[in-house]
Design a protein around this motif. Structure first.
Motif, PDB file in Angstrom:
ATOM      1  N   TRP A   1      39.197  34.586  16.518  1.00  0.00           N
ATOM      2  CA  TRP A   1      39.585  35.787  17.627  1.00  0.00           C
ATOM      3  C   TRP A   1      39.654  37.139  16.020  1.00  0.00           C
ATOM      4  CZ3 TRP A   1      38.509  36.334  22.430  1.00  0.00           C
ATOM      5  CH2 TRP A   1      38.461  35.009  23.762  1.00  0.00           C
ATOM      6  N   HIS A   2      40.293  36.750  15.448  1.00  0.00           N
ATOM      7  CA  HIS A   2      40.022  37.686  14.504  1.00  0.00           C
ATOM      8  C   HIS A   2      38.441  38.425  13.874  1.00  0.00           C
ATOM      9  CE1 HIS A   2      44.126  36.099  13.135  1.00  0.00           C
ATOM     10  NE2 HIS A   2      44.148  37.624  13.514  1.00  0.00           N
ATOM     11  N   TRP A   3      37.681  37.408  13.469  1.00  0.00           N
ATOM     12  CA  TRP A   3      36.656  37.409  13.112  1.00  0.00           C
ATOM     13  C   TRP A   3      35.912  38.304  14.187  1.00  0.00           C
ATOM     14  CZ3 TRP A   3      36.102  37.875   8.475  1.00  0.00           C
ATOM     15  CH2 TRP A   3      36.981  36.586   8.099  1.00  0.00           C
ATOM     16  N   LEU A   4      35.955  38.001  15.917  1.00  0.00           N
ATOM     17  CA  LEU A   4      35.502  37.934  16.929  1.00  0.00           C
ATOM     18  C   LEU A   4      35.170  40.080  16.498  1.00  0.00           C
ATOM     19  CD1 LEU A   4      35.546  36.213  19.371  1.00  0.00           C
ATOM     20  CD2 LEU A   4      33.171  36.787  18.643  1.00  0.00           C
ATOM     21  N   ILE A   5      36.964  40.125  16.353  1.00  0.00           N
ATOM     22  CA  ILE A   5      37.181  41.391  16.345  1.00  0.00           C
ATOM     23  C   ILE A   5      36.674  42.619  16.081  1.00  0.00           C
ATOM     24  CG2 ILE A   5      39.168  43.426  16.546  1.00  0.00           C
ATOM     25  CD1 ILE A   5      40.805  41.199  17.978  1.00  0.00           C
ATOM     26  N   VAL A   6      36.551  41.630  14.389  1.00  0.00           N
ATOM     27  CA  VAL A   6      36.029  42.581  13.327  1.00  0.00           C
ATOM     28  C   VAL A   6      34.458  42.950  13.389  1.00  0.00           C
ATOM     29  CG1 VAL A   6      34.976  41.924  11.025  1.00  0.00           C
ATOM     30  CG2 VAL A   6      37.146  41.596  11.570  1.00  0.00           C
ATOM     31  N   LEU A   7      33.837  42.105  14.541  1.00  0.00           N
ATOM     32  CA  LEU A   7      32.003  42.124  14.245  1.00  0.00           C
ATOM     33  C   LEU A   7      31.883  42.953  15.333  1.00  0.00           C
ATOM     34  CD1 LEU A   7      29.152  40.685  14.474  1.00  0.00           C
ATOM     35  CD2 LEU A   7      29.964  39.288  16.538  1.00  0.00           C
ATOM     36  N   LEU A   8      33.326  42.946  16.480  1.00  0.00           N
ATOM     37  CA  LEU A   8      32.895  43.646  17.573  1.00  0.00           C
ATOM     38  C   LEU A   8      33.273  45.603  16.852  1.00  0.00           C
ATOM     39  CD1 LEU A   8      32.741  44.746  20.906  1.00  0.00           C
ATOM     40  CD2 LEU A   8      35.366  44.729  20.650  1.00  0.00           C
TER      41      LEU A   8
ATOM     42  N   VAL B   1      32.512  46.212  13.986  1.00  0.00           N
ATOM     43  CA  VAL B   1      31.177  46.677  12.949  1.00  0.00           C
ATOM     44  C   VAL B   1      30.389  46.960  13.876  1.00  0.00           C
ATOM     45  CG1 VAL B   1      29.496  45.414  11.654  1.00  0.00           C
ATOM     46  CG2 VAL B   1      32.120  45.136  11.018  1.00  0.00           C
ATOM     47  N   LEU B   2      29.987  46.817  14.616  1.00  0.00           N
ATOM     48  CA  LEU B   2      28.918  46.566  16.268  1.00  0.00           C
ATOM     49  C   LEU B   2      29.289  47.916  16.101  1.00  0.00           C
ATOM     50  CD1 LEU B   2      28.007  43.541  17.894  1.00  0.00           C
ATOM     51  CD2 LEU B   2      26.277  44.208  16.240  1.00  0.00           C
ATOM     52  N   VAL B   3      30.163  48.661  16.491  1.00  0.00           N
ATOM     53  CA  VAL B   3      30.678  49.440  17.095  1.00  0.00           C
ATOM     54  C   VAL B   3      30.229  51.200  16.450  1.00  0.00           C
ATOM     55  CG1 VAL B   3      33.033  51.332  18.211  1.00  0.00           C
ATOM     56  CG2 VAL B   3      32.518  48.335  19.442  1.00  0.00           C
ATOM     57  N   LEU B   4      30.639  50.629  15.139  1.00  0.00           N
ATOM     58  CA  LEU B   4      30.388  51.580  14.036  1.00  0.00           C
ATOM     59  C   LEU B   4      29.114  51.259  13.456  1.00  0.00           C
ATOM     60  CD1 LEU B   4      33.299  50.756  11.315  1.00  0.00           C
ATOM     61  CD2 LEU B   4      33.378  53.017  13.422  1.00  0.00           C
ATOM     62  N   PHE B   5      27.902  50.601  13.756  1.00  0.00           N
ATOM     63  CA  PHE B   5      26.937  50.786  12.902  1.00  0.00           C
ATOM     64  C   PHE B   5      26.468  50.656  14.150  1.00  0.00           C
ATOM     65  CE2 PHE B   5      29.976  49.195   9.153  1.00  0.00           C
ATOM     66  CZ  PHE B   5      28.929  50.806   8.351  1.00  0.00           C
ATOM     67  N   GLY B   6      26.299  49.817  14.663  1.00  0.00           N
ATOM     68  CA  GLY B   6      25.153  49.446  16.331  1.00  0.00           C
ATOM     69  C   GLY B   6      24.300  48.045  15.756  1.00  0.00           C
ATOM     70  N   ARG B   7      23.715  47.372  16.723  1.00  0.00           N
ATOM     71  CA  ARG B   7      23.302  46.916  16.346  1.00  0.00           C
ATOM     72  C   ARG B   7      21.812  46.998  16.031  1.00  0.00           C
ATOM     73  NH1 ARG B   7      21.404  43.989  21.965  1.00  0.00           N
ATOM     74  NH2 ARG B   7      18.941  44.611  21.512  1.00  0.00           N
ATOM     75  N   GLY B   8      20.668  47.666  16.124  1.00  0.00           N
ATOM     76  CA  GLY B   8      19.736  47.841  14.952  1.00  0.00           C
ATOM     77  C   GLY B   8      19.992  48.062  13.765  1.00  0.00           C
ATOM     78  N   ARG B   9      21.000  49.294  13.541  1.00  0.00           N
ATOM     79  CA  ARG B   9      21.679  49.147  11.308  1.00  0.00           C
ATOM     80  C   ARG B   9      22.299  47.610  10.808  1.00  0.00           C
ATOM     81  NH1 ARG B   9      20.028  51.299   7.601  1.00  0.00           N
ATOM     82  NH2 ARG B   9      22.281  51.233   6.011  1.00  0.00           N
ATOM     83  N   VAL B  10      22.927  47.123  12.183  1.00  0.00           N
ATOM     84  CA  VAL B  10      22.985  45.664  10.801  1.00  0.00           C
ATOM     85  C   VAL B  10      22.725  44.814  11.222  1.00  0.00           C
ATOM     86  CG1 VAL B  10      24.519  43.820  11.724  1.00  0.00           C
ATOM     87  CG2 VAL B  10      25.888  45.973  11.866  1.00  0.00           C
ATOM     88  N   ALA B  11      20.893  45.031  12.066  1.00  0.00           N
ATOM     89  CA  ALA B  11      20.051  43.923  11.701  1.00  0.00           C
ATOM     90  C   ALA B  11      19.461  44.179  10.543  1.00  0.00           C
ATOM     91  CB  ALA B  11      19.116  43.740  12.719  1.00  0.00           C
ATOM     92  N   GLU B  12      18.993  45.902  10.364  1.00  0.00           N
ATOM     93  CA  GLU B  12      18.078  46.100   9.578  1.00  0.00           C
ATOM     94  C   GLU B  12      18.969  46.051   7.692  1.00  0.00           C
ATOM     95  OE1 GLU B  12      17.351  50.688   7.565  1.00  0.00           O
ATOM     96  OE2 GLU B  12      17.673  50.683   9.589  1.00  0.00           O
ATOM     97  N   ILE B  13      20.240  45.735   7.955  1.00  0.00           N
ATOM     98  CA  ILE B  13      20.484  45.275   6.782  1.00  0.00           C
ATOM     99  C   ILE B  13      20.777  44.396   6.485  1.00  0.00           C
ATOM    100  CG2 ILE B  13      23.325  45.758   5.762  1.00  0.00           C
ATOM    101  CD1 ILE B  13      23.680  48.239   7.401  1.00  0.00           C
ATOM    102  N   MET B  14      21.332  42.794   7.467  1.00  0.00           N
ATOM    103  CA  MET B  14      20.775  41.603   7.412  1.00  0.00           C
ATOM    104  C   MET B  14      19.639  40.763   6.483  1.00  0.00           C
ATOM    105  SD  MET B  14      23.520  41.087   7.246  1.00  0.00           S
ATOM    106  CE  MET B  14      23.879  39.700   6.637  1.00  0.00           C
ATOM    107  N   GLY B  15      18.405  42.581   6.763  1.00  0.00           N
ATOM    108  CA  GLY B  15      16.859  42.472   6.938  1.00  0.00           C
ATOM    109  C   GLY B  15      16.671  42.353   4.975  1.00  0.00           C
TER     110      GLY B  15
END
Length: 88
Positions: free
Chosen positions: A7-14, A16-30
């Motif tokens: 649950w801690h990791w899911l909250i952190v992931l949520l 991060v997604l809210v702050l950066f957006g799904r597209g930006r996170v995918a770009e950073i990981m790429g």
């Protein structure tokens, strides 16, 4: 209190997604993946160069600069030159 639950990791992931957006996170990981591939390719090139007979392995020479040495063309300010140094 010692470890994080799912649950801690899911909250952190949520968050991060809210702050950066799904597209930006995918770009950073790429970009992160490309960096790792580039690093591995560079390491393989160094290993291949070291394995060739007659070719010296790349070395890095590290020298400690001398305290009294100054770069060419640079002068010592008069106040610093007049000050005696304590050599312990």
């Amino acid at each position: 209190m010692g470890s994080f639950s799912i649950w801690h990791w899911l909250i952190v992931l949520l968050i991060v997604l809210v702050l950066f957006g799904r597209g930006r996170v995918a770009e950073i990981m790429g970009d992160f993946g490309k960096g790792i591939k580039s690093f591995k390719a560079g390491m393989n090139e160094d290993d291949a160069a070291a394995a060739k007979p007659g070719t010296p392995a790349p070395t890095q020479r590290l020298e400690r600069p001398h305290h009294d040495a100054k770069p060419a063309g640079e002068t010592v300010p008069e106040a610093a030159a007049a000050e005696p140094r304590d050599r312990a």
